[in-house]
Each structure stands twice: as C-alpha cells, then as structure tokens.
Scaffold this motif. Structure first.
Motif, short mmCIF file in Angstrom:
data_model
loop_
_atom_site.label_atom_id
_atom_site.label_comp_id
_atom_site.label_asym_id
_atom_site.label_seq_id
_atom_site.Cartn_x
_atom_site.Cartn_y
_atom_site.Cartn_z
N TYR A 1 0.78 -1.20 -0.01
CA TYR A 1 -0.06 -0.19 0.02
C TYR A 1 0.73 1.33 0.06
N GLY A 2 0.46 2.46 -0.25
CA GLY A 2 1.08 3.70 0.02
C GLY A 2 1.11 4.22 1.17
N GLY A 3 2.21 4.53 1.65
CA GLY A 3 2.73 4.82 3.04
C GLY A 3 1.81 6.17 3.35
N LEU A 4 1.93 6.44 4.41
CA LEU A 4 1.54 7.85 4.99
C LEU A 4 2.48 8.90 4.85
N GLN A 5 2.22 10.01 4.30
CA GLN A 5 2.94 11.14 4.08
C GLN A 5 2.91 12.39 4.97
N CYS A 6 2.03 12.27 6.13
CA CYS A 6 1.82 13.35 7.05
C CYS A 6 2.99 13.60 7.70
N GLY A 7 3.57 14.86 7.76
CA GLY A 7 4.65 15.42 8.54
C GLY A 7 5.87 15.07 7.79
N ALA A 8 6.03 14.75 6.97
CA ALA A 8 7.34 14.30 6.09
C ALA A 8 7.38 15.50 5.05
N LEU A 9 8.97 15.57 4.84
CA LEU A 9 9.20 16.70 4.06
C LEU A 9 10.00 16.10 2.81
N THR A 10 10.07 16.74 1.66
CA THR A 10 10.64 16.23 0.49
C THR A 10 12.15 16.90 0.45
N LEU A 11 12.90 16.80 -0.42
CA LEU A 11 14.21 16.94 -0.34
C LEU A 11 14.13 18.58 -0.58
N ALA A 12 13.21 19.15 -1.46
CA ALA A 12 13.23 20.64 -1.74
C ALA A 12 12.63 21.46 -0.54
N GLN B 1 9.83 10.72 -0.46
CA GLN B 1 10.20 10.59 -1.85
C GLN B 1 8.81 10.02 -2.66
N PRO B 2 7.94 10.70 -2.93
CA PRO B 2 6.52 10.44 -3.32
C PRO B 2 6.55 9.17 -4.47
N GLU B 3 7.53 9.15 -5.43
CA GLU B 3 7.38 7.98 -6.19
C GLU B 3 7.83 6.56 -5.58
N TRP B 4 8.41 6.88 -4.56
CA TRP B 4 8.93 5.47 -3.72
C TRP B 4 8.10 5.25 -2.64
N ASN B 5 6.68 5.90 -2.40
CA ASN B 5 5.94 5.73 -1.34
C ASN B 5 5.24 4.38 -1.14
N THR B 6 5.91 3.24 -1.17
CA THR B 6 5.50 1.81 -1.15
C THR B 6 5.68 1.03 -0.06
N VAL B 7 4.87 0.55 0.66
CA VAL B 7 5.15 -0.31 1.97
C VAL B 7 4.48 -1.41 1.71
N LEU C 1 4.03 -5.42 3.16
CA LEU C 1 3.96 -6.25 4.61
C LEU C 1 3.92 -7.59 4.25
N PHE C 2 4.96 -8.40 4.87
CA PHE C 2 4.93 -9.81 4.96
C PHE C 2 4.72 -10.29 6.31
N ASP C 3 5.17 -11.53 6.53
CA ASP C 3 4.79 -12.11 7.89
C ASP C 3 5.44 -11.43 9.19
N GLY C 4 4.88 -10.34 9.89
CA GLY C 4 5.43 -9.61 11.01
C GLY C 4 6.43 -8.86 10.45
N LEU C 5 6.78 -8.37 9.00
CA LEU C 5 7.44 -7.60 8.59
C LEU C 5 7.23 -6.43 7.55
N GLN C 6 7.56 -5.44 7.74
CA GLN C 6 7.42 -4.19 6.94
C GLN C 6 8.65 -3.68 5.99
N VAL C 7 8.44 -3.71 4.90
CA VAL C 7 9.57 -3.46 3.99
C VAL C 7 9.24 -2.18 3.20
N THR C 8 10.17 -1.15 3.40
CA THR C 8 10.05 0.21 2.37
C THR C 8 11.20 0.46 1.58
N LEU C 9 10.82 1.40 0.64
CA LEU C 9 12.00 1.34 -0.39
C LEU C 9 12.33 3.06 -0.39
N ALA C 10 13.73 3.41 -0.83
CA ALA C 10 14.04 5.07 -0.96
C ALA C 10 15.03 4.95 -2.14
#
Length: 224
Positions: free
Chosen positions: A40-51, A70-76, A78-87
């Motif tokens: 799913y798409g991750g939450l963006q509240c309170g986060a800032l971009t590079l600019a 990084q909006p284009e990389w905002n993917t989370v 979920l596996f078994d008890g594990l969360q994976v995110t990219l940047a």
C-alpha cells in the motif's frame, strides 16, 4: 525468506527475483508487489521532501533515518510480521533504488509457505536471534554514534542484556548494513537498513553513509 545481497539488493520470496539497487521506481514497486502478500502507499503526514529542507544536510539526515518523503517511492510491503519500504538516493540519484528498510512489526500476522518472512544474510536470520548473537557473525560492526563505547567481544556479552554502545544501533560498512531499534527489554534488532554502494547521491553533503557527518537533523522543519 528475504535474503540480503550486499552491493546488489534483496532476493525476494515467491519466485519474485531480486530487488536490485539502481532499479527505477516502477520496476522496484512491481517486483516488491509480486513478492509481498500486501502492499500500500505509505502515510505522508509530517514528512518533508528534499526541496522542503532548508539545507541538504538535514535532508541527508532525514534520508538516513527513513524520514525523507520521496513520493515516487512511497510503497510499503507487508510480509509475515515484517514491513519493507524503499527509497531512492539523494540529489542526482532520486530515480534509482538506493535503500531498503526492514521493520519488525510488534504484532506478526502468520503467513505460511514461501512468503513467510525472515531477513537473512549469509544464512543468519537477523531478526531471529538476539542482538549479541547477530553481532557475533557480522564483519566489523561499529556503533553508530561516535561517542558510543567500542563494541565488546560478543562472546563476552551476557545472554540477555544489550551490548555496550549499541543501544542506538550499529553499522556494518562492509555490507552496507545498519541495525538499530535495540535497547533494554528488546533482545533483538528492530530495524535493518541495507544501502547501495557509494554515496547514493549525497556526496555533496558529506561522505557519511550511515550518519550525516555534516551535523544534519532530519527533524528540522518537522518538529522545530
């Protein structure tokens, strides 16, 4: 099983192949989605971009701590008890995968078969053992904070207490790996971060691969 391949990326379960550093956002998202039971798409509240950051050093620090938006990389995933995110990387490298983070969740949801999750390097389940046991097999791990005490001999560590100087985490430069979120009452590591070789686009700030050596603070503009 998700297998760390330092310098290359992550071998994914379910026949999804290798999530490779340098991949673009669409390719990385598609490959991760093919492996994970849920994305799913991750939450963006309170986060800032590079600019949004007043200085690159603060953006660098935010990136190192997984706070940079990084909006284009905002993917989370979920596996078994594990969360994976990219940047992606920093300036000039924001279109290429440079960082994969694994977060141990507090309430695992069991998934059987090939997609059952563990994060492995060289046959060792990095979330499946105590912090001291993991440290004993990692090559040349060093505390993240310069003022932290030197890492003790893992063989001399107690069976349950955290190793001295590792409460804020350790870095393993040879593997491009950071381990943190370990402290009193938590026998194992809570977060792992695998980074690509090189500066990942942050050489204009400082050479720090695991902490911003220019004194950046990723919470500037968020909390103060």
């Amino acid at each position: 099983m998700l297998e760390l391949l330092p310098g290359t990326g992550v071998a994914l379960p379910g026949g999804a192949g290798v999530l490779r550093f340098g991949a673009g956002p669409d390719e990385a998202r598609a490959r991760l989605s093919a492996a994970a039971p849920e994305t799913y798409g991750g939450l963006q509240c309170g986060a800032l971009t590079l600019a949004d950051y007043p200085e690159p050093r603060h953006a660098h620090a935010a990136w190192l701590d997984g706070l940079l938006l990084q909006p284009e990389w905002n993917t989370v995933a979920l596996f078994d008890g594990l969360q994976v995110t990219l940047a992606a990387g920093g300036p000039g490298a924001a279109d290429r995968l440079a960082r994969v983070e694994f977060l141990r969740m507090t309430a695992p949801r069991p998934v059987s078969g090939e997609r059952a999750a563990c994060v492995v390097w060289d046959g060792v389940d990095l979330f499946g053992h105590s912090a001291e046991e993991v440290l004993s097999v990692l090559p040349e791990a060093v505390p993240l904070l310069p003022e932290a005490a030197p890492l003790p001999d893992p063989a001399a560590s107690g069976p349950t207490g955290p190793a001295a100087g590792t409460d804020m985490g350790v870095a393993v430069p040879r593997l491009g790996l950071r381990l943190d979120e370990h402290g009193p009452g938590s026998p194992g590591w809570g977060r792992l971060t695998l980074t690509a070789d090189g500066s990942a686009g942050w050489s204009g700030c400082c050479p720090g691969r695991f902490r911003c050596e220019a004194g950046g603070d990723g919470l500037v503009g968020i909390l103060y």
